[in-house]
Design an enzyme around this catalytic site. Structure first.
Site, PDB file in Angstrom:
ATOM      1  N   PHE A 111       0.815  -1.229   0.000  1.00 61.94           N
ATOM      2  CA  PHE A 111       0.000   0.000   0.000  1.00 61.94           C
ATOM      3  C   PHE A 111       0.842   1.269   0.000  1.00 61.94           C
ATOM      4  CE2 PHE A 111      -0.199   2.600   3.843  1.00 61.94           C
ATOM      5  CZ  PHE A 111       0.555   1.877   4.743  1.00 61.94           C
ATOM      6  N   LYS A 112       2.129   1.143   0.310  1.00 63.30           N
ATOM      7  CA  LYS A 112       2.992   2.325   0.313  1.00 63.30           C
ATOM      8  C   LYS A 112       2.983   3.049  -1.036  1.00 63.30           C
ATOM      9  CE  LYS A 112       4.774   1.309   4.459  1.00 63.30           C
ATOM     10  NZ  LYS A 112       4.157   0.051   4.848  1.00 63.30           N
TER      11      LYS A 112
END
Ligand SMILES: *Cc1c(COP(=O)(O)O)cnc(C)c1O
Length: 495
Positions: A111-112
């Site tokens: 998700f970064k």
């Protein structure tokens, strides 16, 4: 919109907060207020693309950026084919009241990417706006996923460089290879002897060292951060909570205005903090469920109001959550302290000097009204991967499985059956060995063989983003002791 430091004083613009990352007094930048998003605006988001939704949220905070600038940055981040799903953050229904918000469709499968595909563009614009001529030298400490996402985001972006520290024995082989094979002329990767907290503490020390900053200045560089302490990381993460809500309304899973719960696998408290900000902006959220692995310092904090790092650091199968000092919690503390920077300062001093602090009973009650904390040990994490696959034929990664387990626990403890969105933070292929082990009781010594096996057994394709990773040339092999991170950076720049 102005930004203040969580430790008092300071007042900067959005672009300055993004450019410099951390306030000079060591505090984190927080927005002067939470701009309200009325429910009619949320209704309008139902028919919008992710990029359009993002513009609605970002423009409220980034007041010294024009709408055109923000939109162009959004186009570069989400519109250029770097995500393997054009919905960017799709929602997958497990049943009528449980949804997976998939945030792993970006170039590094975690998700970064949601924030780090955008941050470099916001940073480059911020440099222009503030007439900053020096190179923006990004320093990052990573527990595994941020490093690669930052390298991918910043590589070859003019006027910037990106240096990543990772704990030598604290990341998976896939994570390590993703980083050490990174291309780009402005990227550096250094492994540190120690765990993630050592790397993060070291990077923070570099930021607050006047000597080190002066050395960098002499070299024509200025430090900035791509860790979630940077507000530029946080603001793109607020977007997907609104987006998920709009999707739920759009598919009639909820009515407009109905509340939902979000379950967030948590390490540094960045992702769940963004959800809290969304709630403060008016998104109808009932509970924020904070899920930890065996490093359950946040679970205890939410239960008791006492934060204590007097405990052993454990290495788990969800390494991106192996953290005892959650940096972004400071931003929540600031709100719980009624925005009293001096009080936050006292707590942070106690944390540094004694390894603990307590927020007191009243503040604890305020926190517990919004947050539920739970954790999963290794056995429970593996069992949840197996359960969800058996029941729904859906493959969870180890981090997401921690969250899914905690949701079950929450539901059985509270009997609250508000529709819940589990934030799915990584592709199972990033942690294929452990996922395979959870599903079939054995894994391959080699992560890449595990990936092939997982593919054969589940029929889920190996994402193109990591196919062939094992045969890419390793380009970064620097290593340092945790005491020598400053020298290591200087050495990396000399190369
Ligand atoms: C970083 C990360 C987390 C933790 O997110 P925080 O914002 O640090 O709380 C969870 N899962 C994965 C896969 C991650 O990469």
């Amino acid at each position: 919109m102005s930004f203040f430091s969580t430790r008092g004083g300071d007042c900067v613009t959005a672009s300055q907060a993004i450019l410099y990352g951390l306030a000079e007094n060591g505090g984190l930048y927080v927005p002067a207020m939470f701009p309200p998003v009325p429910i009619q605006k949320i209704r309008e988001m139902v028919g919008m693309t992710y990029r359009e939704r993002a513009l609605q949220v970002l423009r409220k905070f980034l007041e010294d950026y024009t709408n055109e600038e923000i939109d162009r940055a959004l186009g570069a981040a989400y519109g250029s084919g770097k995500f393997d799903d054009e919905r960017i953050a799709p929602l997958h229904a497990l049943d009528d009241s449980t949804f997976m918000l998939e945030l792993f469709h970006g170039p590094t499968l975690a998700f970064k990417d949601m924030a780090l595909q955008l941050l470099p563009h916001l940073t480059a614009l911020a440099a222009q706006k503030n007439d900053e001529k020096r190179e923006i030298a990004i320093l990052v400490a990573t527990s595994g996923d941020t490093g690669k996402a930052a390298l991918e985001g910043f590589k070859d972006v003019p006027g910037t460089s990106c240096t990543v520290f990772y704990p030598r024995d604290g990341v998976s082989r896939v994570q390590e290879l993703q980083m050490t094979t990174t291309k780009g002329e402005n990227t550096h990767v250094i492994s540190v002897q120690g765990n993630f907290d050592d790397a993060q503490t070291g990077v923070k020390a570099l930021f607050s060292s006047k000597d080190f900053r002066a050395r960098m200045d002499q070299m024509g560089k200025v430090l900035s951060s791509a860790n979630s302490i940077n507000f530029g990381r946080l603001v793109p993460q607020i977007v997907y909570y609104f987006s998920a809500y709009a999707d739920l309304v759009g598919r009639f899973a909820i009515g407009l205005g109905d509340k939902v719960n979000f379950v967030v696998p948590t390490g540094n408290f960045g992702n769940i903090l963004a959800a809290y900000y969304a709630k403060r902006m008016g998104l109808p959220i009932h509970k924020l469920i904070c899920a930890s692995n065996g490093n359950n310092v946040l679970t205890d904090f939410i239960h008791t109001g006492l934060y204590t790092t007097h405990r052993a650091f454990i290495k788990t199968s969800s390494p991106s959550m192996d953290i005892l000092i959650s940096s972004n919690l400071e931003r929540l503390l600031y709100e719980l302290a009624d925005r009293d920077g001096d009080l936050v300062n006292v707590w942070m001093k106690q944390l540094q000097e004694c390894g603990s602090y307590s927020i007191g009973q009243q503040r604890h009650e305020v926190m517990a009204a919004t947050f539920f904390g739970g954790c999963a040990n290794e056995r429970q994490t593996a069992a949840e991967i197996k359960r969800v696959y058996g029941k729904h034929h859906y493959v969870l990664d180890t981090h997401t499985a921690v969250a899914s387990h905690v949701l079950n626990e929450y539901r059985s403890q509270t009997d609250d059956h508000t529709p819940a969105v589990v934030v799915a933070t990584a592709s199972p292929y990033k942690f294929a060995g452990d996922v395979l082990d959870a599903l079939w009781g054995s894994k391959e010594a080699d992560d890449f063989i595990s990936q092939q096996k997982l593919c054969e057994l589940t029929g889920l394709k190996v994402p193109a983003q990591i196919a062939g990773l094992e045969s890419l040339p390793v380009r970064h092999e620097l290593f340092c002791e945790k005491e020598n991170m400053a020298q290591a950076v200087l050495r990396a720049f000399e190369k």
